[in-house]
Design a protein around this motif. Structure first.
Motif, mmCIF file in Angstrom:
data_model
loop_
_atom_site.group_PDB
_atom_site.id
_atom_site.type_symbol
_atom_site.label_atom_id
_atom_site.label_comp_id
_atom_site.label_asym_id
_atom_site.label_seq_id
_atom_site.Cartn_x
_atom_site.Cartn_y
_atom_site.Cartn_z
ATOM 1 N N MET A 11 40.436 44.310 38.208
ATOM 2 C CA MET A 11 39.395 43.711 37.375
ATOM 3 C C MET A 11 39.976 42.607 36.497
ATOM 4 S SD MET A 11 37.418 47.188 36.215
ATOM 5 C CE MET A 11 36.253 46.382 35.135
ATOM 6 N N GLY A 12 41.151 42.862 35.926
ATOM 7 C CA GLY A 12 41.788 41.830 35.117
ATOM 8 C C GLY A 12 42.128 40.599 35.914
ATOM 9 N N THR A 13 42.635 40.807 37.139
ATOM 10 C CA THR A 13 42.959 39.682 38.019
ATOM 11 C C THR A 13 41.704 38.927 38.420
ATOM 12 O OG1 THR A 13 44.832 40.961 38.884
ATOM 13 C CG2 THR A 13 44.138 39.037 40.150
ATOM 14 N N ALA A 14 40.624 39.669 38.702
ATOM 15 C CA ALA A 14 39.355 39.039 39.071
ATOM 16 C C ALA A 14 38.788 38.233 37.906
ATOM 17 C CB ALA A 14 38.362 40.101 39.514
ATOM 18 N N ALA A 15 38.861 38.799 36.709
ATOM 19 C CA ALA A 15 38.353 38.089 35.536
ATOM 20 C C ALA A 15 39.119 36.790 35.306
ATOM 21 C CB ALA A 15 38.443 38.981 34.302
ATOM 22 N N ARG A 16 40.425 36.818 35.571
ATOM 23 C CA ARG A 16 41.204 35.586 35.419
ATOM 24 C C ARG A 16 40.729 34.513 36.393
ATOM 25 N NH1 ARG A 16 47.588 35.387 36.684
ATOM 26 N NH2 ARG A 16 46.721 35.858 38.761
ATOM 27 N N ALA A 17 40.332 34.917 37.613
ATOM 28 C CA ALA A 17 39.844 33.943 38.590
ATOM 29 C C ALA A 17 38.557 33.277 38.129
ATOM 30 C CB ALA A 17 39.629 34.618 39.942
ATOM 31 N N VAL A 18 37.790 33.969 37.297
ATOM 32 C CA VAL A 18 36.513 33.432 36.823
ATOM 33 C C VAL A 18 36.677 32.609 35.552
ATOM 34 C CG1 VAL A 18 34.225 34.047 35.964
ATOM 35 C CG2 VAL A 18 35.217 35.309 37.875
ATOM 36 N N MET A 19 37.485 33.125 34.607
ATOM 37 C CA MET A 19 37.551 32.468 33.302
ATOM 38 C C MET A 19 38.958 32.067 32.868
ATOM 39 S SD MET A 19 36.960 35.847 30.871
ATOM 40 C CE MET A 19 35.513 36.332 31.795
ATOM 41 N N GLY A 20 39.984 32.474 33.639
ATOM 42 C CA GLY A 20 41.352 32.178 33.235
ATOM 43 C C GLY A 20 41.820 33.102 32.130
ATOM 44 N N GLY A 21 43.094 33.027 31.805
ATOM 45 C CA GLY A 21 43.640 33.845 30.737
ATOM 46 C C GLY A 21 44.716 34.794 31.217
ATOM 47 N N SER A 22 45.106 35.700 30.351
ATOM 48 C CA SER A 22 46.167 36.660 30.635
ATOM 49 C C SER A 22 45.606 37.868 31.384
ATOM 50 C CB SER A 22 46.818 37.125 29.329
ATOM 51 O OG SER A 22 47.583 38.285 29.528
ATOM 52 N N VAL A 23 46.255 38.236 32.491
ATOM 53 C CA VAL A 23 45.807 39.392 33.264
ATOM 54 C C VAL A 23 45.913 40.665 32.435
ATOM 55 C CG1 VAL A 23 46.260 40.823 35.293
ATOM 56 C CG2 VAL A 23 46.358 38.334 35.484
ATOM 57 N N ALA A 24 46.995 40.796 31.661
ATOM 58 C CA ALA A 24 47.182 41.996 30.847
ATOM 59 C C ALA A 24 46.061 42.131 29.820
ATOM 60 C CB ALA A 24 48.538 41.959 30.155
ATOM 61 N N LEU A 25 45.749 41.032 29.130
ATOM 62 C CA LEU A 25 44.686 41.076 28.125
ATOM 63 C C LEU A 25 43.332 41.333 28.767
ATOM 64 C CD1 LEU A 25 43.623 40.734 25.262
ATOM 65 C CD2 LEU A 25 43.581 38.245 25.645
ATOM 66 N N LEU A 26 43.064 40.667 29.888
ATOM 67 C CA LEU A 26 41.788 40.848 30.568
ATOM 68 C C LEU A 26 41.653 42.269 31.132
ATOM 69 C CD1 LEU A 26 41.554 37.392 32.370
ATOM 70 C CD2 LEU A 26 40.137 38.190 30.477
#
Length: 435
Positions: A126-141
């Motif tokens: 989910m964190g990796t997927a969220a990064r693909a949509v909005m960018g940012g840190s995988v750990a934080l997401l």
């Protein structure tokens, strides 16, 4: 895993002033019919990654796992629900009562470890997927996604938010679009779907185990049994008697449809991946970019389409993963059914999900490839599933457990076939690993 839609949130109806009111779901069983929820919850990010890798590494050679295990998966689910319906107890409760403590505690330990790791890698996805949509840190997401899942489970009945979240899994239909766009050797597909082609290598047997782990999905069997117990307690006066023709017909119909939908999605992912990577060479063990499979259809939006599918399937799968582990732990303490047990299970669910989120953040911080981590999760399930299946099939034939309504011999045969196949794959893997 691996597979049917679940009813995933402990729905407790309270009667106040003569009116029936629903309490916010704080566990794992809600009423969701066959459809998108089935496809999403049964094919979580771990399943999507494993099926994609199977197609990329071995093309169509492992399609038979999803096709030939279908009758056995239906049989396993029917037996799980039947045992729970007749005994009014979940599978872990039955195992505690009818088996030596060493076997029971093995099953509980297996659930806690395998399901917690599965939760962790799904949150990482989910964190990796969220990064693909909005960018940012995988750990934080991953932290934010794990927290969002906890809040939804605690505050919103699963049935309510599943009706919204399930639409995110529409991205899975993109795999069907890819199949229609690309050249697929259907003659080869038909042969490989029904005639196993087995290669005696460590990598092949490892993938076989992972596919068994994500296709059979033992947590779904246990959560289905717990749901049957929940329904019997809530609708004791209106629900048909255990073993009645009406109940068995409905159970068979629902199970056949649910499992068919889930396995069809898995087959579509494998075929699309094999077709998309047919001109590329990916050695077994090598990670692949999951979004590349969707590029023939979605083009530059492939990462976003995949991200939405991963987010939706993870949010649908996390409650039953955590809930089945919490139910197993509750059985080990012999907590009696009732308000106090439900409160404790809700607390266990939160703890297990929180631990999974912490593991996900750790994996992100040390740079573990999310695709390989998802594959490892399926492998852990596959390597520990055989003893649990043995206990389940033996339980269904124990007259002291189910009386005269023992499972039909045909159901037991189908279950034994998958159990033996999973065990043989584990033995072959162990031999090839060490010799």
């Amino acid at each position: 895993m691996e597979r049917h839609p679940h009813k995933q949130a402990l729905r407790q109806a309270l009667r106040k002033n003569g009116k029936r009111t629903e309490r916010p779901a704080r566990s794992w069983a809600a009423d969701v019919g066959p459809g998108l929820a089935t496809i999403g919850s049964d094919n979580d990010p771990s399943g999507i990654a494993t099926y994609t890798l199977a197609g990329a590494w071995y093309r169509f050679d492992l399609l038979w796992v999803c096709v030939l295990t279908y009758p056995s998966m239906v049989a396993l689910q029917l037996i799980s629900a039947r045992v729970a319906s007749i005994t009014s107890k979940g599978l872990t409760d039955n195992m505690r009562e009818h088996y030596a403590p060493v076997f029971f505690y093995f099953a509980v330990a297996r659930f806690l470890l395998a399901n917690t790791f599965n939760i962790a890698v799904d949150i990482l996805a989910m964190g990796t997927a969220a990064r693909a949509v909005m960018g940012g840190s995988v750990a934080l997401l991953s932290l934010l996604c794990g927290g969002a899942s906890l809040i939804l489970q605690w505050c919103v009945p699963y049935a309510r938010y599943a009706r919204v979240i399930q639409w995110l899994t529409l991205g899975m239909f993109a795999y069907v679009g890819v199949i229609l766009l690309l050249h697929v050797p259907w003659h080869t597909v038909a042969i490989r779907a029904f005639i196993p082609r087995i290669v005696w290598t460590k990598e092949y047997t490892t993938m076989m185990l992972a596919l068994f782990g994500t296709t059979v999905s033992p947590y779904l069997l246990f959560s289905q049994a717990e749901q049957e117990v929940e329904e019997r307690q809530e609708h004791a006066s209106s629900k048909p008697s255990a073993g009645s023709d009406q109940e068995l017909r409905k159970l068979r119909r629902d199970t056949l449809l649910r499992t068919a939908l889930s396995n069809a999605a898995a087959i579509a992912i494998m075929i699309a991946s094999a077709a998309a990577f047919q001109f590329s060479h990916h050695a077994p063990g090598e990670s692949v970019a999951l979004e590349r499979v969707l590029e023939p259809l979605a083009h530059g939006f492939a990462p976003q389409v995949l991200a939405l599918a991963l987010l939706g399937s993870a949010l649908l799968a996390l409650p039953p993963l955590a809930g089945s582990a919490a139910q197993a732990a509750a059985s080990s303490f012999d907590w009696q059914h009732g308000e106090k047990r439900n409160t404790r299970i809700a607390a266990l669910l939160l703890v297990i999900t929180a631990i999974g989120a912490a593991v996900a953040i750790t994996l992100a911080m040390i740079g573990i490839d999310p695709v390989i981590a998802l594959y490892w999760s399926a492998l852990v399930n596959g390597m520990t599933i055989t003893p649990v299946l043995v206990l389940l099939v033996l339980l269904s034939s124990k007259r002291e457990a189910v009386g005269d309504l023992v499972a039909h011999w045909s159901l037991r045969v189908l279950c034994w076939l998958t159990t033996i196949a999973a065990g043989a794959a584990l033995i072959a893997h162990s031999v090839l690993e060490f010799f």
